[in-house]
Write a protein that holds these residues in place. Structure first.
Motif, PDB file in Angstrom:
ATOM      1  N   GLY A   8      74.492  37.311  51.282  1.00 12.38           N
ATOM      2  CA  GLY A   8      73.345  37.977  51.889  1.00 12.38           C
ATOM      3  C   GLY A   8      72.670  38.991  50.988  1.00 12.38           C
ATOM      4  O   GLY A   8      71.463  39.230  51.096  1.00 12.38           O
ATOM      5  N   ALA A   9      73.418  39.583  50.059  1.00 13.72           N
ATOM      6  CA  ALA A   9      72.839  40.568  49.149  1.00 13.72           C
ATOM      7  C   ALA A   9      71.787  39.938  48.236  1.00 13.72           C
ATOM      8  O   ALA A   9      70.912  40.629  47.723  1.00 13.72           O
ATOM      9  CB  ALA A   9      73.934  41.227  48.321  1.00 13.72           C
ATOM     10  N   ALA A  10      71.856  38.620  48.049  1.00  8.95           N
ATOM     11  CA  ALA A  10      70.903  37.916  47.182  1.00  8.95           C
ATOM     12  C   ALA A  10      69.662  37.443  47.936  1.00  8.95           C
ATOM     13  O   ALA A  10      68.781  36.811  47.361  1.00  8.95           O
ATOM     14  CB  ALA A  10      71.593  36.724  46.526  1.00  8.95           C
ATOM     15  N   VAL A  11      69.589  37.741  49.226  1.00  9.12           N
ATOM     16  CA  VAL A  11      68.483  37.257  50.054  1.00  9.12           C
ATOM     17  C   VAL A  11      67.451  38.363  50.249  1.00  9.12           C
ATOM     18  O   VAL A  11      67.716  39.381  50.857  1.00  9.12           O
ATOM     19  CB  VAL A  11      68.999  36.769  51.429  1.00  9.12           C
ATOM     20  N   GLY A  12      66.259  38.126  49.717  1.00 12.02           N
ATOM     21  CA  GLY A  12      65.157  39.066  49.893  1.00 12.02           C
ATOM     22  C   GLY A  12      63.986  38.441  50.620  1.00 12.02           C
ATOM     23  O   GLY A  12      62.991  39.102  50.914  1.00 12.02           O
ATOM     24  N   SER A  13      64.115  37.132  50.916  1.00 12.09           N
ATOM     25  CA  SER A  13      63.037  36.402  51.583  1.00 12.09           C
ATOM     26  C   SER A  13      63.622  35.150  52.223  1.00 12.09           C
ATOM     27  O   SER A  13      64.788  34.798  51.973  1.00 12.09           O
ATOM     28  CB  SER A  13      61.968  35.991  50.563  1.00 12.09           C
ATOM     29  N   LYS A  14      62.804  34.466  52.997  1.00 12.66           N
ATOM     30  CA  LYS A  14      63.250  33.207  53.605  1.00 12.66           C
ATOM     31  C   LYS A  14      63.575  32.178  52.523  1.00 12.66           C
ATOM     32  O   LYS A  14      64.574  31.466  52.614  1.00 12.66           O
ATOM     33  CB  LYS A  14      62.187  32.689  54.576  1.00 12.66           C
TER      34      LYS A  14
END
Length: 92
Positions: A8-14
Motif C-alpha cells: 500500500g505504501a507504493a500506491v499513490g493513485s488508482k
C-alpha cells in the motif's frame, strides 16, 4: 493458503493500485490490468491466482491507499473483493 501482499505504501493513485496488484500476483513488472473488471477476473482465478479460490490478499498501509483512491474507488475495491468472495485483509 496462498497469500498475495499488496504494498500500500507504493500506491499513490488508482493506476498504482493495479500496478501493485500485478506485482503481487505475477511478480515484478507483472501485468494485471488497469480497472476493477480486470481485478474481478483475477479474483475468479486463472489470471495469476489459483483456480480453486484458495487464496487471499493482504493490503498493507491500507489507510494510505484509501486516501489515495478516494471514497468511491475505495468502496468499489472492497465491493469487488466481497462480490468475488476473496478475503482482503487490511493491515496498518
Amino acid at each position: 493458503m496462498k497469500t498475495y501482499r499488496i504494498d500500500g505504501a507504493a500506491v499513490g493513485s488508482k493506476a498504482d493500485l493495479f500496478t501493485e496488484i500485478g506485482r503481487a500476483v505475477n511478480g515484478d513488472g507483472g501485468y494485471f490490468g488497469s480497472n476493477f473488471d480486470a481485478l474481478a477476473d483475477c479474483l475468479r482465478g486463472g489470471f495469476g491466482t489459483p483456480e480453486n479460490g484458495k487464496f487471499r490478499f493482504v493490503l498493507t498501509d491500507y489507510k494510505h491507499v484509501k486516501t489515495a483512491l478516494g471514497q468511491e474507488d475505495w468502496s468499489t475495491l472492497l465491493t469487488v473483493f466481497t462480490s468475488e468472495s476473496v478475503d482482503l485483509w487490511l493491515a496498518a
